[in-house]
Scaffold this active site. Structure first.
Site, PDB file in Angstrom:
ATOM      1  N   TRP A  26       0.830  -1.207  -0.053  1.00  0.00           N
ATOM      2  CA  TRP A  26      -0.001   0.179   0.113  1.00  0.00           C
ATOM      3  C   TRP A  26       0.794   1.061   0.114  1.00  0.00           C
ATOM      4  CZ3 TRP A  26      -4.917   0.650  -1.036  1.00  0.00           C
ATOM      5  CH2 TRP A  26      -5.414   1.850  -0.950  1.00  0.00           C
ATOM      6  N   ASN A 201      -1.043  11.286   4.011  1.00  0.00           N
ATOM      7  CA  ASN A 201      -0.046  10.340   4.260  1.00  0.00           C
ATOM      8  C   ASN A 201      -0.033   9.367   3.460  1.00  0.00           C
ATOM      9  OD1 ASN A 201       1.364   8.109   5.967  1.00  0.00           O
ATOM     10  ND2 ASN A 201       2.364  10.077   6.575  1.00  0.00           N
ATOM     11  N   VAL A 203       0.402   6.197   4.098  1.00  0.00           N
ATOM     12  CA  VAL A 203      -0.359   4.974   4.656  1.00  0.00           C
ATOM     13  C   VAL A 203      -1.789   5.156   4.802  1.00  0.00           C
ATOM     14  CG1 VAL A 203       1.659   4.299   6.004  1.00  0.00           C
ATOM     15  CG2 VAL A 203      -0.121   5.640   7.159  1.00  0.00           C
ATOM     16  N   LYS A 204      -2.467   6.317   4.401  1.00  0.00           N
ATOM     17  CA  LYS A 204      -3.959   6.746   4.503  1.00  0.00           C
ATOM     18  C   LYS A 204      -4.690   5.901   3.342  1.00  0.00           C
ATOM     19  CE  LYS A 204      -3.528   9.010   8.475  1.00  0.00           C
ATOM     20  NZ  LYS A 204      -2.192   9.288   8.614  1.00  0.00           N
ATOM     21  N   ASN A 205      -5.834   5.989   3.613  1.00  0.00           N
ATOM     22  CA  ASN A 205      -6.725   5.155   2.862  1.00  0.00           C
ATOM     23  C   ASN A 205      -6.774   6.002   1.695  1.00  0.00           C
ATOM     24  OD1 ASN A 205      -7.569   4.128   5.425  1.00  0.00           O
ATOM     25  ND2 ASN A 205      -9.467   3.513   4.565  1.00  0.00           N
TER      26      ASN A 205
END
Length: 450
Positions: A26, A201, A203-205
């Site tokens: 991701w 960021n 790592v966000k959805n």
């Protein structure tokens, strides 16, 4: 399924080879992202000063349309988005802002940076979001705003919080850093507050290729203040020549066009990714809910969950181990599950009022707490028993499930949980004998002094 636990020499249930980048990587980067980024180089418009023609302006339009708000400003990161939201509200130094006790510290740092006083509020024991009743009890004549953090991707009770804010004449600010794509009563989050902050960021959805943030509002004046504070207080609206005149004292919080272009491509797949994620996560949680003593995340029927983080709580009494302490049970489960290949970990192990910086009131030379008129503050974690209980008995699964292809791996994690539960009688003596301290004690005693 192997009988012996891996932590005692048995075969690991989920082999490392099963945890592939294709399943868990991701963000998922496609040709759409590559073409969008290359398009920035071709256009030669690299910043938010793009005259309305570049990727930053495009992202602002796209996100405003997606959330159903009138205005959106793209900024450097989610923390900046929250700080600029507070700056736009024009709150006087020393004013109080209600912040949930259980959240990432990025929800509170912007408050202090605006010389505002964070007042920490306990969370609801089911949703883990700010408790409206506790928030009302915390209101004083100096309270000016409530920050509603949609923790782990679940929208807070926005109906109750909006009513509370209106009743007391307060501003409502949504911190939707973990909830991109979630909806409350059919409406997208980041559209309910007077002004709202989103993180992009990586790592966000809804990620970018690094850092980024978005500020949304229906109030044109608030939007213009955010834009002024985004770059040195300059008025850089489309159609104006840059005059290098600072209308307010402000820093530089712009988003680059490369990051904006990347996020625009991701936004086009946000709902499809969320739908696939929702199916996979719900199937995983359904399996875990069959195990006695596992408390899975709850999503009320009036909202959707973005499933940014999966917080699992564990009740040893319900698991048939009434003499085992919840914290010790959770600690031993963490060892057993990780040995089986399940990437569980504690998260937010110290309520915000217990963070060393807030215990020492280590702001800017002691400010905002030293400002005239500010009541003496003593942050006590024991004032937030629900937050402590959630930390004590929970573990989280993070990020591996964001990839929409992760569903088969999540079911393998469920197999590992089932194996561990079949061996609880083996783990019980370990849990009873473990030298255990609550995670907030372990963390704060090793903190380095400033």
């Amino acid at each position: 399924m192997s009988d012996q636990l891996a932590m005692f020499g048995g075969r690991r249930e989920v082999a490392r080879a099963e945890n592939t980048r294709e399943r868990t990587g991701w963000p998922v980067v496609t040709e759409a992202e590559r073409e969008a980024v290359l398009g920035v180089f071709d256009a030669g418009l690299y910043t938010s000063n793009d005259g309305g023609r570049g990727a930053v302006s495009g992202l602002q339009r796209d996100w405003a349309a997606y959330t159903g708000v009138r205005f959106c400003a793209a900024v450097a990161n989610g923390t900046a988005a929250l700080e600029l939201s507070l700056a736009a509200l024009g709150l006087e130094p020393g004013a109080e802002v209600l912040v949930p006790a259980l959240t990432f510290i990025g929800s509170a740092i912007p408050v202090v940076r605006r010389l505002l006083v964070p007042v920490f509020v306990d969370v609801d024991p089911v949703t883990y979001t700010i408790d409206p009743a506790a928030a009302e009890a915390a209101i004083t004549p100096r309270t000016r705003a409530i920050i509603a953090v949609h923790l782990h991707g679940l929208p807070a009770d926005l109906t109750a919080l909006r009513a509370l804010a209106d009743k007391h004449g307060l501003h409502l600010v949504e911190d939707a850093a973990q909830a991109q794509g979630a909806r409350y009563r059919g409406r997208a989050v980041a559209s309910f507050g007077d002004i709202n902050a989103v993180s992009l960021n990586v790592v966000k959805n809804l990620p970018t290729c690094g850092e980024g943030g978005l500020v949304t509002t229906d109030d044109e004046e608030l939007h213009e203040r955010v834009v002024l504070h985004r770059q040195f207080g300059e008025d850089l609206r489309a159609g104006r020549d840059r005059d290098y005149i600072s209308r307010v004292l402000a820093g530089n919080e712009k988003l680059s066009a490369v990051q904006a272009a990347f996020t625009r491509a991701q936004l086009s797949r946000l709902d499809a990714n969320q739908a696939a994620r929702d199916r996979g996560v719900r199937a995983f949680l359904a399996r875990l809910a069959e195990l006695p003593g596992v408390i899975t995340p709850h999503c009320p029927p009036d909202r959707t969950h973005a499933w940014h983080i999966l917080r699992l709580r564990f009740d040893p009494a319900a698991a048939g181990l009434p003499d085992v302490r919840p914290g010790a049970f959770r600690a031993v489960l963490a060892r057993a599950l990780k040995a089986e290949g399940v990437p569980v970990q504690p998260y937010q192990v110290v309520p915000l009022p217990g963070q060393p910086a807030f215990q020492r009131l280590a702001g800017f030379g002691g400010y905002p707490w030293r400002l005239p008129g500010v009541a003496p503050v003593s942050y006590r974690i024991e004032d937030h028993p629900v937050s402590l209980a959630v930390i004590e008995d929970s573990l989280t699964v993070q990020r591996v499930h964001l990839n929409p292809a992760a569903a088969p791996l999540l079911l393998r994690f469920a197999d590992a949980f089932a194996k561990v539960w079949a061996n609880l009688d083996v783990l019980a003596p370990v849990a009873r004998a473990v030298d255990y301290r609550p995670p907030w004690q372990a963390a704060t005693t090793t903190a380095v002094s400033a």
